[in-house]
Design an enzyme around this catalytic site. Structure first.
Site, PDB file in Angstrom:
ATOM      1  N   GLU A 250       0.771  -1.025  -0.171  1.00 44.60           N
ATOM      2  CA  GLU A 250       0.118  -0.028  -0.207  1.00 44.60           C
ATOM      3  C   GLU A 250       1.020   1.363  -0.028  1.00 44.60           C
ATOM      4  O   GLU A 250       1.576   1.564   1.202  1.00 44.60           O
ATOM      5  CB  GLU A 250      -0.986   0.044   1.249  1.00 44.60           C
ATOM      6  CG  GLU A 250      -1.766  -1.147   1.370  1.00 44.60           C
ATOM      7  CD  GLU A 250      -2.955  -1.225   0.069  1.00 44.60           C
ATOM      8  OE1 GLU A 250      -3.121  -0.131  -0.406  1.00 44.60           O
ATOM      9  OE2 GLU A 250      -3.750  -2.130   0.079  1.00 44.60           O
ATOM     10  N   CYS A 284      -3.138   8.753   3.053  1.00 43.04           N
ATOM     11  CA  CYS A 284      -2.541   8.209   1.725  1.00 43.04           C
ATOM     12  C   CYS A 284      -3.853   8.448   0.760  1.00 43.04           C
ATOM     13  O   CYS A 284      -3.587   8.807  -0.301  1.00 43.04           O
ATOM     14  CB  CYS A 284      -2.174   6.668   2.002  1.00 43.04           C
ATOM     15  SG  CYS A 284      -3.375   5.751   2.646  1.00 43.04           S
TER      16      CYS A 284
END
Ligand code: NAD
Length: 476
Positions: A250, A284
């Protein structure tokens, strides 16, 4: 490496006493005040070896338990997190900087319990793929072994749970390596979780990049769950190649939001704001580039500026605040220089962009920048802080091309009164998730993962669980 506990912690000071060394260790400072929070243990690669050996020895016994037993223990872990929620949130706020209130520290600790509980509840029965006169084929998922989990500093507790909960649920054991910026939060969380888990299933190694590198090359680590920057993700791909490790990556994002001309500005403006400024932009999958149709451009710019003015920023332990500091000096410098580049280019500052350095802490003001070129570095690079560039478009094809113009694709959003029109635009966007009339709303039941250089593999949901297992076909 970890100590069992049986009682709840009333305060963050009690938690700290349980996880910090009596002497020595690395100083961890509160990013909002500059005050010393505590000394974090400095584990080495020798400690990592000890942890991996113990985790490997414990794994077969854990794998031999039923799904139901492992689910029960994860539910107990959720109970333990909830029982210690306030002490955990206060420590998280002091170390990471995020306020207690708003979508911040208390929210993060609540999410830890929610993810543990939801992951505990998934069924993962073998799938019968073929069953006819020619024979039968079944798909099973077996544990992988020892999972190495390496995490960032922005959501340190929540992201650790995203990694450890499915890993344990599948019958793996786990060695976690938190960011060197936020080890205390993860040490405390793991201490609380380990108070209810059998010994040696879950270890935390509070070390630096060298420990992360050692995890990525270690022959006895079967899988790495990594959340962090794209540059580090690429380094892990390279260094894990020889041992053919399974990877879930990720990585960085730079999420686009496209506002269609029919969007209801009043109805969406607060959600647009939090889509961008959750965790003071250090997220993010936060909205990092907002493309707004010219018909409603000024209206949305004005409305966002009003919302921004109503959101107090300050020390996290002050209940009034919903925005906090940047977590560290390096991140502050990145945000400040990118915003300065935007200002120097002649872009229009709606609010912010003028930090006042008369207080301790890495506070950067909430910043909205209009009339900015799409190629400006504030748009093209992941700034990971409280700034939002707002780009005007007149043609939806141009907006989609700009949204897809970068090599990252974690999340994106489309904002419109017309869900079908929004879904048609969403289908054209290169991102792992496209939200409609919201941004960044992750859900433990719904798979999440990146496109392009934002990574690969999925987390969350039954699909995420499968990524912590070795698929095995039984054919007969
Ligand atoms: P980072 O890559 O600098 O560090 C992340 C972790 O990797 C730390 O624990 C660090 O010690 C470790 N590390 C550093 N070098 C290593 C190496 N060579 N081998 C193994 N481990 C190593 O990232 P960061 O600055 O902590 O986090 C911010 C970044 O994380 C942003 O780019 C953000 O977009 C990304 N992020 C992504 C997600 C997601 O779900 N995609 C979530 C949160 C953050």
């Amino acid at each position: 490496m970890t100590t069992q506990i049986t009682s709840s912690f009333a305060t963050d000071a009690e938690l700290l006493a349980a996880i910090t060394p009596n002497s020595g260790g690395r100083e961890i400072f509160d990013p909002a005040t500059g005050a010393l929070v505590a000394l974090a243990p400095e584990h080495t690669t020798a400690d990592l070896e000890t942890a991996i050996t113990a985790a490997r020895a414990a794994q077969p016994g854990w794998a031999a338990r039923s799904h139901a037993e492992r689910s029960d223990l994860l539910n107990l872990a959720a109970d333990a997190v909830e029982a210690n929620a306030e002490a955990l949130a206060v420590l998280l706020s002091r170390e990471q900087g995020k306020p207690l209130n708003g979508p911040n520290a208390r929210f993060e600790v609540g999410a830890c319990a929610a993810w543990l509980r939801t992951t505990a509840g998934f069924e993962l029965e073998p799938e019968v793929l073929v069953d006819d006169e020619g024979g039968k084929a079944e798909l099973h998922y077996r544990p992988l072994g020892v999972v190495g989990a390496i995490g960032p500093w922005n959501w340190p507790m929540m992201i650790s749970v995203w990694q450890l909960a499915p890993a344990l649920r599948m019958g793996n054991t786990v060695v976690l390596k938190p960011s060197e910026y936020t080890p205390l939060s993860v040490l405390a969380l793991v201490h609380v979780i380990n108070s209810v888990l059998p010994k040696d299933l879950l270890h935390v190694i509070s070390g630096g990049r060298d420990v992360g590198e050692a995890i990525s090359t270690h022959a006895d680590i079967n899988k790495i769950m990594f959340t962090g920057s794209t540059a580090t993700g690429k380094a892990i791909i390279r260094s894990s190649a020889d041992s053919v490790k399974r990877l879930t990556l990720e990585l960085g994002g730079n999420d686009a939001g496209i506002v269609l001309p029919d969007a209801d500005v009043k109805a969406i403006v607060t959600d647009v704001f939090w889509g961008a400024f959750i965790n003071t932009g250090q997220t993010c999958a936060a909205l990092k580039r907002l493309y707004v149709h010219e018909d409603i451009y000024e209206e949305l710019c004005t409305a966002l500026t009003e919302v921004a003015a109503a959101m107090p920023m300050g020390v996290g332990l002050d209940e009034a605040n919903v925005l906090g500091p940047l977590q560290n000096q390096a991140q502050y410098n990145i945000v400040a220089s990118l915003v300065q580049a935007a200002v120097d280019s002649g872009a229009r500052v709606l609010t912010g962009a003028n930090p006042v350095n008369d207080q301790p802490g890495f506070f950067y003001p909430t910043t909205l920048i209009a009339d900015i070129d799409n190629n400006n570095p504030l748009v093209a690079q992941e700034q990971f802080g409280p700034a939002l560039p707002i780009i005007k478009y007149s043609n939806i094809d141009d907006a989609v091309a700009m949204a897809n113009g970068l090599d990252v694709g974690l999340g994106a959003s489309v904002w419109s009164r017309d869900k079908d029109a929004a879904r048609a635009v969403a289908a054209r966007i290169e991102a792992g998730t496209v939200w409609i009339n919201k941004h960044g709303a992750v859900d433990p039941r719904v798979p999440f993962g990146g496109a392009k250089s934002s990574g690969y593999g999925l987390e969350f949901g039954v699909e995420g669980l499968k990524h912590l297992g070795q698929p095995q076909i039984i054919s007969y």
